[in-house]
Design a protein around this motif. Structure first.
Motif, mmCIF file in Angstrom:
data_model
loop_
_atom_site.group_PDB
_atom_site.id
_atom_site.type_symbol
_atom_site.label_atom_id
_atom_site.label_comp_id
_atom_site.label_asym_id
_atom_site.label_seq_id
_atom_site.Cartn_x
_atom_site.Cartn_y
_atom_site.Cartn_z
ATOM 1 N N VAL A 51 0.832 -1.202 0.000
ATOM 2 C CA VAL A 51 0.000 0.000 0.000
ATOM 3 C C VAL A 51 0.868 1.255 0.000
ATOM 4 O O VAL A 51 0.578 2.240 -0.677
ATOM 5 C CB VAL A 51 -0.954 -0.006 1.209
ATOM 6 C CG1 VAL A 51 -1.669 1.321 1.346
ATOM 7 C CG2 VAL A 51 -1.963 -1.123 1.064
ATOM 8 N N LEU A 109 -6.341 -0.385 -2.208
ATOM 9 C CA LEU A 109 -7.118 -1.521 -1.711
ATOM 10 C C LEU A 109 -8.417 -1.678 -2.483
ATOM 11 O O LEU A 109 -9.051 -2.722 -2.440
ATOM 12 C CB LEU A 109 -7.453 -1.321 -0.236
ATOM 13 C CG LEU A 109 -6.356 -1.681 0.749
ATOM 14 C CD1 LEU A 109 -6.811 -1.369 2.142
ATOM 15 C CD2 LEU A 109 -6.015 -3.153 0.648
ATOM 16 N N GLY A 120 6.936 1.301 12.014
ATOM 17 C CA GLY A 120 6.328 0.705 10.825
ATOM 18 C C GLY A 120 4.877 1.126 10.669
ATOM 19 O O GLY A 120 4.446 1.565 9.604
ATOM 20 N N GLY A 121 4.145 1.023 11.779
ATOM 21 C CA GLY A 121 2.732 1.403 11.739
ATOM 22 C C GLY A 121 2.559 2.871 11.407
ATOM 23 O O GLY A 121 1.733 3.244 10.567
ATOM 24 N N LEU A 122 3.382 3.714 12.043
ATOM 25 C CA LEU A 122 3.251 5.149 11.814
ATOM 26 C C LEU A 122 3.579 5.522 10.373
ATOM 27 O O LEU A 122 2.893 6.332 9.755
ATOM 28 C CB LEU A 122 4.155 5.914 12.786
ATOM 29 C CG LEU A 122 3.709 5.856 14.246
ATOM 30 C CD1 LEU A 122 4.605 6.702 15.116
ATOM 31 C CD2 LEU A 122 2.262 6.315 14.381
ATOM 32 N N LEU A 160 3.282 3.702 7.740
ATOM 33 C CA LEU A 160 2.157 3.301 6.890
ATOM 34 C C LEU A 160 1.046 4.351 6.948
ATOM 35 O O LEU A 160 0.563 4.831 5.925
ATOM 36 C CB LEU A 160 1.626 1.946 7.359
ATOM 37 C CG LEU A 160 0.364 1.450 6.651
ATOM 38 C CD1 LEU A 160 0.654 1.214 5.186
ATOM 39 C CD2 LEU A 160 -0.154 0.176 7.297
ATOM 40 N N LEU A 161 0.674 4.724 8.165
ATOM 41 C CA LEU A 161 -0.427 5.678 8.315
ATOM 42 C C LEU A 161 -0.062 7.025 7.695
ATOM 43 O O LEU A 161 -0.872 7.640 6.998
ATOM 44 C CB LEU A 161 -0.783 5.852 9.789
ATOM 45 C CG LEU A 161 -1.438 4.633 10.418
ATOM 46 C CD1 LEU A 161 -1.743 4.884 11.882
ATOM 47 C CD2 LEU A 161 -2.728 4.295 9.674
ATOM 48 N N VAL A 205 0.036 6.750 3.698
ATOM 49 C CA VAL A 205 -1.290 6.660 3.098
ATOM 50 C C VAL A 205 -2.094 7.921 3.406
ATOM 51 O O VAL A 205 -2.828 8.434 2.575
ATOM 52 C CB VAL A 205 -2.021 5.405 3.597
ATOM 53 C CG1 VAL A 205 -3.346 5.254 2.888
ATOM 54 C CG2 VAL A 205 -1.184 4.183 3.342
ATOM 55 N N GLY A 206 -1.910 8.432 4.622
ATOM 56 C CA GLY A 206 -2.621 9.645 4.999
ATOM 57 C C GLY A 206 -2.260 10.815 4.106
ATOM 58 O O GLY A 206 -3.130 11.514 3.587
ATOM 59 N N GLN A 260 -3.832 10.514 0.769
ATOM 60 C CA GLN A 260 -5.250 10.884 0.805
ATOM 61 C C GLN A 260 -5.426 12.399 0.792
ATOM 62 O O GLN A 260 -6.230 12.940 0.045
ATOM 63 C CB GLN A 260 -5.912 10.333 2.073
ATOM 64 C CG GLN A 260 -6.334 8.890 1.981
ATOM 65 C CD GLN A 260 -7.354 8.690 0.908
ATOM 66 O OE1 GLN A 260 -8.193 9.542 0.665
ATOM 67 N NE2 GLN A 260 -7.266 7.581 0.212
ATOM 68 N N LYS A 292 -7.238 14.811 -1.959
ATOM 69 C CA LYS A 292 -8.311 15.753 -1.665
ATOM 70 C C LYS A 292 -7.949 17.136 -2.167
ATOM 71 O O LYS A 292 -8.765 17.840 -2.761
ATOM 72 C CB LYS A 292 -8.568 15.804 -0.162
ATOM 73 C CG LYS A 292 -9.410 14.660 0.327
ATOM 74 C CD LYS A 292 -9.739 14.808 1.795
ATOM 75 C CE LYS A 292 -10.429 13.547 2.291
ATOM 76 N NZ LYS A 292 -10.596 13.559 3.734
ATOM 77 N N VAL A 318 -9.408 11.800 7.473
ATOM 78 C CA VAL A 318 -8.314 11.726 6.505
ATOM 79 C C VAL A 318 -8.708 10.854 5.316
ATOM 80 O O VAL A 318 -8.285 11.086 4.197
ATOM 81 C CB VAL A 318 -7.031 11.207 7.181
ATOM 82 C CG1 VAL A 318 -5.869 11.221 6.208
ATOM 83 C CG2 VAL A 318 -6.695 12.051 8.408
ATOM 84 N N ILE A 370 -8.451 7.318 5.117
ATOM 85 C CA ILE A 370 -7.674 6.106 4.876
ATOM 86 C C ILE A 370 -8.590 4.899 5.045
ATOM 87 O O ILE A 370 -9.461 4.873 5.904
ATOM 88 C CB ILE A 370 -6.497 6.002 5.863
ATOM 89 C CG1 ILE A 370 -5.679 7.283 5.850
ATOM 90 C CG2 ILE A 370 -5.606 4.818 5.530
ATOM 91 C CD1 ILE A 370 -4.534 7.284 6.827
ATOM 92 N N GLY A 373 -2.178 -0.452 10.658
ATOM 93 C CA GLY A 373 -1.123 0.457 11.105
ATOM 94 C C GLY A 373 -1.198 0.676 12.606
ATOM 95 O O GLY A 373 -0.188 0.615 13.314
ATOM 96 N N SER A 401 -0.067 -2.353 14.614
ATOM 97 C CA SER A 401 1.384 -2.430 14.679
ATOM 98 C C SER A 401 1.925 -1.409 15.673
ATOM 99 O O SER A 401 2.743 -1.741 16.545
ATOM 100 C CB SER A 401 1.913 -2.172 13.271
ATOM 101 O OG SER A 401 3.275 -2.328 13.227
#
Lengths: 337, 504, 345
Positions: free
Chosen positions: A267, A273, A311-313, A315-316, A319-320, A323, A327, C115, C117, C125, C128
């Motif tokens: 992603v 997705l 890793g999580g951050l 990704l967010l 993708v954030g 987005q 917009k 946002v 997502i 995310g 994790s």
């Protein structure tokens, strides 16, 4: 798919930034992110920018990189496969059990291990394409089932897979380059060609973009989905073999959460997705970013627990931002929707 | 001469309900057959059987006199049967060229035969586009085209591959008159090459221009097939609805209203880039103002801005003389504005919820002041609107709205805003996809509501509708108001000219 | 038509109940311990953790949302209690834990609704990130949660009461779950909030154009799901006297399995809390029974996956059953020995 008639979008005023739209901007963003991450780590650790370290990163790329190919294909068709981590564990377990317990030659055992992934992938595909169960549900279930199967077959034990020829797959080097990296790159070359230049690859984009259009054009959606999930299962199993080879053993607990890393990388690389959109080049960059991040964090001696957080951050954030950018361009483009 | 296509004694049931009962049609090469019928008459089931989407229960399909089994769209494809559905089906991320040859991408020869031959594909695409006189870049991404361009690509796609039978389902619904002419040119072109065309439309004037014969279906049965020369509007409509209705659509005696109430909605210099510019208009209580424009003229975007779905760049909106700030549909609702969207199935109704819950969806403040519904009051209000608007459904107010016909669904959306007690109602194409009988019913209701003091701004690209229902008519062209006419002044010619940017 | 739909709903509930009874019967035949008070009590305690989260997840999924981060969220909340009990006092730490969980839920909601997502990505995310933070906070260790110093006995007694207390012989976690469940059912049935969740899940565009604040309702649904993970964490920690950063691995899968089993559609707009209760009961009974068999614990994974597939797969077949049954009939009706079909007419 768009059925409601909207005000037609006027062509946006051609500006000098017109080329900076869509895919191209996403890729540039990604590469920039990558460069910035590298730059930050380079200032924090002298070791980071050494060839040795890059080879180190290269060794860790193979598994996620290879599994991400299958995931990209599945996501492009509008599906998802959460079972890849379990499949990776299963293939290692099958291989080691067949070799140590049944006395089957290791080469054959490995092939059978690979085929176990093929079979699981096919079953996933069957449930999604023929029985028409939501892919998220299907692969959530097979995630559970396959992981359980791996435990049952191995009785929860870690099994030795100590064989030099087998270890070569994960640890070997050719001309100084890790074997798994070479395999990964070759697979990317092959699949990039498949996705851009073959009827099969283009049909996948069509199926993800509009299953109806594809069906009406006489494309067999069922057959394509079956193939894609089967491929994804096979590639996940291959990733599992590389893990087993690197560890010289197989564990039913291997690759827990691999699906999350792989989806994150894919992603991050710009695959949607919603289906119909995504490139393997993007995926490759996504895999690089995640891996370099891991490596850099290790270099800077930050607790390995932070790797999950970061890793999580990432990704967010990635993708954030994508987005938000969408917009904004929509607003600036005007008249749309 | 054997007919190109014969469908004989076709029957089909769903869930025990007969939707096609012993229907027969035939089509000759080089002929345009108009297929008519109200919604639910069985037209789409019939063509889906022809395309292999549905399996018939009984009857036979003959092509060139040969009995043929079509069990999958692929079979239809091989037989040269092409569908152009109302809903467009395309892959947005692929190029126009790829969409045109989807499923048949040309491949290289020799060792590389699994590779797509891109140059050849672009050439093929350019060939068919120029053949049909269409100016669209084959390399453009499908998703970046306008709706009209997408529809044209869809038509080009359908006819480009050895088409023998082409089925068009309401192909002109989204087209402007020049584009309709272009489409008819394409149809003539196909006809001259011996292609048979089944043309489904509600627009009788179009059918007279293009078709040679008319087949009418009603309630799943074949009513009649006539040469176009013998078909008059009157007897076609009569065959479609099965009874002689007063032809309200042509001679509606709209109450000659001369005085209206206070101004309810005022728009002052409202502008939005690439959509509309400097719009100023007033709607008084009790008045129905028709805003007539061709598709893409900016009127749809205007109502969306008035309702807070989109934000205008500048200008002022006043309700009852007081300026209001509308930045979301909630603001609009609070200001007393209601909105009936273009596509009720996508934007209007929650199809899986009951009639009752849909009708009260916008009136929670009154029905559930503390967040808990007063069940009795909700039911009573719902029943009142069902009766008042004549909403018909099998099974009462608890039935899910997806089981209602188009006209009744539209009435549910109307009832929602009336229940919410709005002062101003914005209507978008209020009778799209509504059959003839229900249409005049809705017009009657609108008139009655206006008489009770509701201010209605109706956006429509159906000229008869605008002429028949509005007290006052404004025309819009390229985002600007180009004319204002009283009910007495307006006629088709003036409106069309004005809406096409002609002299005022 | 309406009757047919209602019968369909009843049929679904009935088939779930039959399934539950069947599993209970089989389990009670397989082992004597199944129907002992102790086992039933244990089972119900298990149900309470999954159940509390499932109640709010059901509401979230009805609105068309999805949250995979609940397990990580739960683990993080538990670890916060364990890590900060000494500094802040146990009750304050527990409150803070619930606060953090709620905040994570709100963050999920913000990322999904404002946002934009995809929920799957957002909560992966967050999963994790939250799991990572839990590991960092606990330094990877299981933290003990009881009165180490013996200075705050009252507070600790109160805290552990949450996990061990009883009302009329029923353990408090179960009481709390049942109360939340009943409130949830009333909310879904009678309030604007419940109506809004169904409407938004059924058609978000239409709901927005009807003047509903789609974002706010969605935001609340995500926030409450996070809140429920916090509550579950407090009850679990109070009962187990420990907080594990690796706690409740993949409980999100169990929750989603139960919810989907109970008839909630991933697309939203459809499902009931009653169905979810049955789903949770079926799943926990099955898992508990398998555990009593002392078969490998991993069989549970397999069983859970199969149940999910079976439930959804059967639903798929049932919705298409009309053609299917007809096909069965027509093939049976053919006299033996005759070719099945000779191509039409």
């Amino acid at each position: 798919m768009t059925t409601s008639v909207r005000e037609p979008r006027r062509t946006t005023p051609s500006s000098r930034w017109a080329w900076l739209r869509g895919d191209r901007l996403t890729t540039i963003n990604l590469v920039l992110t990558f460069v910035i991450i590298c730059a930050v780590f380079a200032t924090q650790s002298q070791y980071f920018l050494t060839i040795e370290n890059f080879l180190n990163v290269g060794r860790t790329l193979g598994v996620v990189g290879i599994v991400a190919i299958g995931m990209t294909l599945v996501l492009v068709t509008g599906g998802v496969d959460l079972s890849v981590g379990s499949v990776a564990a299963l293939s290692g377990v099958v291989t080691s059990i067949l070799w140590t317990k049944s006395g089957i030659p290791l080469g054959l055992a490995a092939v059978l291990g690979l085929l176990s992934g093929t079979l699981v992938g096919f079953l996933n595909g069957y449930l999604v394409a023929v029985v028409r169960i939501n892919p998220l549900i299907t692969t959530l279930a097979s995630l559970s089932i396959i992981r359980g199967l791996a435990f049952v077959m191995s009785e929860g034990q870690t099994n030795q897979l100590n064989n030099d020829a087998f270890k070569f797959l994960g640890r070997g080097e050719i001309a100084g380059l890790p074997v798994s990296l070479i395999i990964m790159i070759s697979l990317y070359v092959i699949f990039i060609l498949v996705m851009s230049y073959t009827q099969f690859g283009r049909n996948l984009y069509a199926i993800g973009g509009s299953p109806d259009a594809s069906r009406l054009a006489g494309i067999s959606v069922t057959r394509h989905l079956l193939i894609v999930y089967t491929l994804c299962g096979t590639l996940a199993a291959f990733g599992g073999l590389i893990i087993s080879s690197q560890l010289a053993s197989s564990a039913p607990r291997a690759a827990v959460g691999l699906e999350f890393t792989v989806i994150a990388a894919t992603v991050l690389g710009g695959t949607s997705l919603a289906g119909g959109k995504g490139t393997l080049i993007g995926t490759l960059v996504g895999v690089f970013i995640l891996r370099v991040l891991d490596n850099g964090l290790t270099q800077t001696r930050i607790s390995s627990f932070y790797q999950d957080v970061v890793g999580g951050l990432v990704l967010l954030l990635a993708v954030g931002f994508d987005q938000i950018r969408l917009k904004l361009t929509d607003k600036l483009g005007g008249g749309r929707k | 001469m054997t007919a190109l296509l014969q469908m004989q004694n076709i029957s089909k049931s769903f869930y025990g309900v007969k939707v096609l009962d012993d229907v027969s049609i035939s089509l000759s090469a080089g002929e345009v057959l108009a297929l008519l019928g109200e919604n639910g008459a069985g037209k789409s089931t019939l063509i889906k059987i022809l395309n292999g989407d549905y399996q018939k229960d009984g009857g036979s399909v003959l092509i060139d006199g040969q009995p043929t089994e079509i069990t999958h769209p692929r079979d239809a494809e091989k037989l040269g049967i092409r569908m152009i559905y109302q809903e467009l089906h395309y892959a947005p991320e692929l190029s126009v060229a790829e969409n045109l040859v989807l499923g048949h991408l040309p491949r290289k020869s020799g060792a590389l035969k699994w590779m797509v031959d891109w140059p050849k594909m672009r050439e093929m695409a350019r060939d068919v586009l120029t053949l049909l006189n269409v100016d669209i870049d084959p390399a453009a991404k499908m998703g970046s085209l306008t709706v009209v361009e997408r529809e044209i690509v869809e038509i080009v796609k359908a006819v480009s591959r050895q088409a023998r039978i082409v089925v068009m389902d309401e192909p002109t619904a989204a087209l402007t008159p020049p584009e309709v002419r272009q489409l008819f040119g394409i149809i003539e072109n196909l006809r001259s090459r011996g292609v048979g065309i089944i043309y489904i439309s509600h627009r009788l004037d179009e059918i007279k221009q293009i078709a040679q014969r008319v087949t009418v279906l009603r309630d799943g049965k074949h009513v009649n097939t006539l040469p176009i020369s013998e078909a008059s509007d009157e007897n076609i409509v009569q065959m479609m609805v099965g009874r002689k209705i007063e032809d309200r659509l042509h001679v509606r005696a709209l109450a000659k209203q001369t005085s209206f109430g206070e101004t309810a909605l005022s728009i002052r210099g409202l502008s939005k880039a690439d959509a509309f510019e400097d719009i100023t208009l007033d709607v008084r209580r009790g008045e129905i103002v028709g805003l007539f424009g061709l598709l893409g003229a900016g009127h749809v975007a205007l109502t969306r801005s008035l309702f807070g779905v989109e934000r205008p760049d500048s200008g002022q909106i006043l309700v009852d003389g007081a300026p209001v700030k509308i930045i979301s549909p909630q603001h609009a609702k609070r200001a007393g504005i209601g909105f009936v969207p273009l596509d009720r199935k996508v934007n209007g109704l929650v199809l899986g919820m009951s009639v009752r819950k849909n009708i009260t969806l916008s009136n929670w403040d009154k029905l559930a002041p503390l967040g808990v519904f007063s069940q009795g009051k909700e039911l009573a209000n719902t029943r009142a609107w069902v009766e008042r608007l004549g909403i018909r459904m099998a099974g009462g107010v608890e039935v899910e709205t997806r089981f209602l016909s188009g006209g009744n669904q539209q009435k549910v959306v109307l009832a929602r805003w009336l229940e919410a007690g709005v002062k101003v109602l914005l209507l978008n194409e209020p009778t799209w996809g509504v059959d003839v009988g229900a249409r005049s019913d809705i017009y009657d209701q609108l008139e009655a509501l206006a008489a009770e003091g509701l201010a209605i701004l109706m956006v429509s690209s159906d000229i008869e509708e605008v002429l028949n229902v509005s007290h006052r008519i404004l025309t819009i062209y390229k985002g600007r108001i180009t004319g204002e006419y009283s009910q007495a002044e307006a006629n088709q010619e003036i409106l069309l000219q004005s809406a096409a940017g002609g002299a005022q | 038509m309406n009757n047919r739909l209602r019968t369909r709903g009843l049929q679904e509930a009935a088939s779930l109940i039959v399934m539950l009874l069947l599993i209970i019967f089989v389990m009670s035949q397989l082992t004597d311990v199944f129907f002992t008070a102790r086992n039933l009590r244990n089972m119900m305690l298990e149900v309470s953790t999954v159940g509390i989260i499932a109640v709010f997840t059901t509401m979230l999924m009805i609105s068309g949302g999805l949250d995979l981060s609940v397990a990580a969220n739960l683990a993080l909340a538990g670890v916060i209690i364990g890590r900060f009990q000494a500094d802040w006092g146990i009750l304050q730490a527990a409150l803070a834990a619930v606060g953090v969980s709620t905040l994570i839920g709100a963050l999920n909601g913000f990322l999904v609704t404002y946002v934009g997502i995809n929920p799957l990505i957002t909560t992966i995310g967050m999963l994790s990130a939250a799991r990572g933070i839990a590991l960092v906070v606990a330094d990877g260790l299981t933290l003990p949660v009881f009165d180490l110093t013996g200075e705050a006995t009252d507070a600790y007694t109160l805290f552990h009461q949450l996990g061990e207390g009883e009302i009329a012989g029923v353990p408090l976690p179960i009481v709390i779950m049942v109360v939340l469940l009943i409130i949830g059912m009333l909310v879904m049935q009678f309030t604007t909030y419940g109506r809004a969740l169904y409407a938004i899940g059924g058609n978000a565009d239409a709901s927005r154009l009807a003047g509903l604040s789609v974002r706010r309702y969605r935001m609340i649904a995500y926030t409450l799901t996070g809140f429920s993970a916090g509550i579950a964490a407090v009850l679990l920690t109070a009962r187990l006297y420990a907080a594990d950063p690796k706690a409740a691995p993949s409980i999100e899968l169990t929750v989603i399995t139960a919810v989907v089993l109970g008839g909630v559609s991933l697309a939203g707009g459809k499902g009931t809390l009653f169905g979810t209760v049955l789903g949770v009961l079926i799943l926990t009974t099955l898992l508990n029974g398998l555990r009593l068999q002392s078969t490998s614990t991993e069989l549970q994974n397999i069983a859970q996956g199969l149940v999910l597939l079976l439930a959804v797969g059967l639903d798929q077949i049932r919705t298409r059953n009309i053609n299917w049954l007809k096909w069965l009939r027509t093939t049976r009706a053919l006299p033996a020995g005759q070719p099945a079909s000779n191509g039409g007419n």
